[in-house]
Design a protein around this motif. Sequence first.
Motif, mmCIF file in Angstrom:
data_model
loop_
_atom_site.group_PDB
_atom_site.id
_atom_site.type_symbol
_atom_site.label_atom_id
_atom_site.label_comp_id
_atom_site.label_asym_id
_atom_site.label_seq_id
_atom_site.Cartn_x
_atom_site.Cartn_y
_atom_site.Cartn_z
ATOM 1 N N ARG A 1 -31.331 120.803 80.377
ATOM 2 C CA ARG A 1 -30.175 121.387 81.080
ATOM 3 C C ARG A 1 -29.761 122.713 80.447
ATOM 4 O O ARG A 1 -29.421 123.664 81.138
ATOM 5 C CB ARG A 1 -28.988 120.428 81.051
ATOM 6 N N THR A 2 -29.770 122.756 79.131
ATOM 7 C CA THR A 2 -29.353 123.956 78.413
ATOM 8 C C THR A 2 -30.376 125.081 78.553
ATOM 9 O O THR A 2 -30.034 126.206 78.908
ATOM 10 C CB THR A 2 -29.135 123.625 76.919
ATOM 11 N N ASP B 1 -34.790 119.653 70.623
ATOM 12 C CA ASP B 1 -33.401 119.185 70.643
ATOM 13 C C ASP B 1 -32.662 119.590 69.371
ATOM 14 O O ASP B 1 -33.206 120.281 68.504
ATOM 15 C CB ASP B 1 -33.336 117.679 70.912
ATOM 16 N N GLU B 2 -31.422 119.155 69.260
ATOM 17 C CA GLU B 2 -30.582 119.523 68.114
ATOM 18 C C GLU B 2 -31.086 118.955 66.793
ATOM 19 O O GLU B 2 -30.690 119.413 65.729
ATOM 20 C CB GLU B 2 -29.142 119.086 68.367
ATOM 21 N N LEU C 1 -34.880 116.014 86.008
ATOM 22 C CA LEU C 1 -33.806 115.087 85.655
ATOM 23 C C LEU C 1 -33.718 113.883 86.591
ATOM 24 O O LEU C 1 -32.808 113.063 86.464
ATOM 25 C CB LEU C 1 -32.466 115.836 85.635
ATOM 26 N N ALA D 1 -32.084 111.035 76.577
ATOM 27 C CA ALA D 1 -30.851 111.797 76.815
ATOM 28 C C ALA D 1 -30.899 113.156 76.114
ATOM 29 O O ALA D 1 -30.464 114.167 76.671
ATOM 30 C CB ALA D 1 -29.641 110.994 76.350
ATOM 31 N N ALA D 2 -31.451 113.182 74.898
ATOM 32 C CA ALA D 2 -31.561 114.449 74.163
ATOM 33 C C ALA D 2 -32.478 115.423 74.896
ATOM 34 O O ALA D 2 -32.189 116.621 74.982
ATOM 35 C CB ALA D 2 -32.072 114.194 72.748
ATOM 36 N N SER E 1 -33.061 115.439 78.150
ATOM 37 C CA SER E 1 -32.349 115.861 79.364
ATOM 38 C C SER E 1 -31.325 116.940 79.047
ATOM 39 O O SER E 1 -31.218 117.944 79.764
ATOM 40 C CB SER E 1 -31.673 114.667 80.034
ATOM 41 N N GLN E 2 -30.577 116.756 77.977
ATOM 42 C CA GLN E 2 -29.577 117.751 77.601
ATOM 43 C C GLN E 2 -30.242 119.075 77.217
ATOM 44 O O GLN E 2 -29.776 120.149 77.616
ATOM 45 C CB GLN E 2 -28.699 117.252 76.449
ATOM 46 N N ALA E 3 -31.307 119.016 76.459
ATOM 47 C CA ALA E 3 -32.016 120.239 76.064
ATOM 48 C C ALA E 3 -32.599 120.945 77.285
ATOM 49 O O ALA E 3 -32.586 122.179 77.365
ATOM 50 C CB ALA E 3 -33.101 119.909 75.045
#
Length: 126
Positions: free
Chosen positions: A98-99, A41-42, A112, A91-92, A94-96
């Motif tokens: 998706r990207t 993640d970020e 997801l 959530a992090a 899931s976002q990673a």
Amino acid sequence: MSTTFDPTTIDRLRAAQEVEIGTHGARVGEPHRTIIWIVVDEQDRVLIRSVRGAAGRWYRDALADPRVSLEVDGRVIPARVEVASDAERIAAASQALRTKYARARASLAAMLREETLPTTLELLPR
């Protein structure tokens, strides 16, 4: 014990589309190995999730014995898992996902699903 992987390992894991995870669980003998997706993640946290939810063997094994190994680019990386039960890391992840895996629509959708979210784990060095 360090709480983060070194920058070279982080970059290697960020670039890897798939890694092989080795788990021991409650079984005696050779570790179980399977291919999984992995994201960073970020905040440079290394996160994984079971596409089969709680029924995934590697996931059950990792909960029974959090010492795991990752194989990426021919290199074995010893790690340990920590359950990511907080909404922020879930959530992090899931976002990673998706990207990183946007083109793998059907598989991404499975990662997801509501029932897979609680199987999010953070990998830490050991």
